[in-house]
Design a protein around this motif. Sequence first.
Motif, mmCIF file in Angstrom:
data_model
loop_
_atom_site.group_PDB
_atom_site.id
_atom_site.type_symbol
_atom_site.label_atom_id
_atom_site.label_comp_id
_atom_site.label_asym_id
_atom_site.label_seq_id
_atom_site.Cartn_x
_atom_site.Cartn_y
_atom_site.Cartn_z
ATOM 1 N N ALA A 105 10.672 -14.684 -21.252
ATOM 2 C CA ALA A 105 11.000 -15.534 -22.410
ATOM 3 C C ALA A 105 10.519 -14.853 -23.687
ATOM 4 O O ALA A 105 11.222 -14.827 -24.701
ATOM 5 N N GLU A 106 9.334 -14.242 -23.624
ATOM 6 C CA GLU A 106 8.788 -13.541 -24.791
ATOM 7 C C GLU A 106 9.639 -12.331 -25.152
ATOM 8 O O GLU A 106 9.934 -12.089 -26.320
ATOM 9 N N SER A 257 4.925 -20.027 -19.568
ATOM 10 C CA SER A 257 4.914 -19.496 -18.217
ATOM 11 C C SER A 257 4.711 -20.675 -17.281
ATOM 12 O O SER A 257 3.683 -21.348 -17.359
ATOM 13 N N ALA A 258 5.666 -20.925 -16.395
ATOM 14 C CA ALA A 258 5.544 -22.044 -15.460
ATOM 15 C C ALA A 258 4.475 -21.782 -14.406
ATOM 16 O O ALA A 258 4.148 -22.652 -13.603
ATOM 17 N N GLY A 268 9.492 -19.304 -15.901
ATOM 18 C CA GLY A 268 9.167 -19.360 -17.324
ATOM 19 C C GLY A 268 10.252 -20.117 -18.068
ATOM 20 O O GLY A 268 11.317 -20.409 -17.516
ATOM 21 N N LEU A 269 9.959 -20.442 -19.323
ATOM 22 C CA LEU A 269 10.890 -21.224 -20.131
ATOM 23 C C LEU A 269 10.915 -20.706 -21.560
ATOM 24 O O LEU A 269 9.882 -20.312 -22.100
ATOM 25 N N LEU A 270 12.110 -20.739 -22.145
ATOM 26 C CA LEU A 270 12.273 -20.482 -23.567
ATOM 27 C C LEU A 270 13.088 -21.655 -24.112
ATOM 28 O O LEU A 270 14.195 -21.908 -23.632
ATOM 29 N N ILE A 305 9.339 -26.406 -10.479
ATOM 30 C CA ILE A 305 8.842 -26.453 -11.858
ATOM 31 C C ILE A 305 9.089 -27.840 -12.461
ATOM 32 O O ILE A 305 8.208 -28.407 -13.122
ATOM 33 N N ALA A 306 10.273 -28.384 -12.219
ATOM 34 C CA ALA A 306 10.607 -29.705 -12.781
ATOM 35 C C ALA A 306 9.587 -30.744 -12.317
ATOM 36 O O ALA A 306 9.051 -31.523 -13.121
#
Length: 459
Positions: A105-106, A257-258, A268-270, A305-306
């Motif tokens: 994501a980064e 970061s998950a 991970g998430l963005l 993750i959810a």
Amino acid sequence: MKRPRTLAEPFKIKMVEPLRIATPDYRSKALEKAHYNPFLLHSDDVYIDLLTDSGTSAMSDHQWAAMMIGDESYAGSHSWEHLEKIVKELTGMPYVLPTHQGRAAERILYGILGGKNKVFISNTHFDTTRANIEFTGAQAFDCISDESLNHEIELPFKGNMDVKQAREIILKYGAEKISAVILTVTNNSAGGQPVSMENAMEVRALCNEFGILFVIDGCRIAENSYFIKHREKSYREKACIDIAREMLDLADGFVMSAKKDGLANIGGLLVLRDKTLAGKCTNLLIISEGFTTYGGLTGRDMEAIAVGLEEIFDEDYLHYRIKSTEYLGRHLHEKGVPLIRPYGGHAIYINAKELYPHIPVEQFPGQALVCNLYVQGGIRCVEVGSVMFGKYDENSKLIPAKSELVRLAIPRRVYTQSHIEYVIDVFDDILEQRTSAKGVKIVYEPPFLRHFTAKFSEV
Ligand SMILES: *Cc1c(COP(=O)(O)O)cnc(C)c1O
């Protein structure tokens, strides 16, 4: 009821992973074979693994159950829809991009925002954040007060950004050069110290004044929310999830970061508010991670993750989490182990220079403690000092790091209170033998990130 003395876990154990308890003699040989670098040990030879809290969480029965209904469709998977819904509710932001880890994501976001002559500002850039920014040719500045860096001072929000320093950098380089202000909550590289809501509001106001993008790196936003609830007036009655949402309402973007507060082993998430920026990121996501409805994750990962993102905000869990870390810190402190206070959310940092004053920094007192903790107790942890951050001058003389610390990171929901008691007991031996502890020297080191693969010998 009277407050119980025991910090009992708010979960029970349904599945166990046996641990082997080797003898100090065996461990001594294993460490020699691993060249006195615990990163090179076999994990089977470790009893209590406090190397990192990243990707090491124990998943719940609900997470495992959700994994069984993971939808592995390439496009439009219901597992993706599940994750997207939860993340939109948490962040209030419309564009959610899944990635395989936080650093992906980064790389996507800072790859687009960065470049030569660009500048990023953070309370403290985490290693991968800084690396991804500098890789684009941009500069990364940490803005944190001297008070926060002073290990002797106890303050409630030592993770805060020093907004005055941030303003000076903006004025020096010009607002148009500043790609983003990144608030890392909790501030991982500054000891997992929390950031206050007041500080997040000040950062928002600063970004408004100059028209700069405000990104929250929220790997540990649930832990941070617990600290706000208990340390910042007017949040006492609020639920941690609502505190997190309130903080995210201030931001334009969110990276996570998950593997931390996602309670998952990967992911991970963005997440973004702006459509144009999200569009650019989506192109890069598809090229490098995967299609927009999985981004390098399996359907079952997205389910885990959810569910993890909902479980992490459970108030009983967060209470246990923060208090158990504090419990370890408090008991070590009472024994006379020098450490950083107040205690962070995910880790305890021991001041090895103070513990082993007879070992010069050139002989890495932190690495010495890491080795002794392994041999004495089978405990694995990491040096955060001159092995990790030391440099050399032109005469190959060591330029030491600012401090010689050892991090005990606590995996989420993995170890029980008796494991933590055991760790505390091992420190009796460490303290007893402190004057005879020996330093180490480097016999091999790679050019980058040497702490992972360097080899040492005893001096
Ligand atoms: C772990 C971490 C990251 C990077 O995430 P990965 O999943 O390890 O790639 C970024 N920022 C912070 C604050 C972190 O703790």
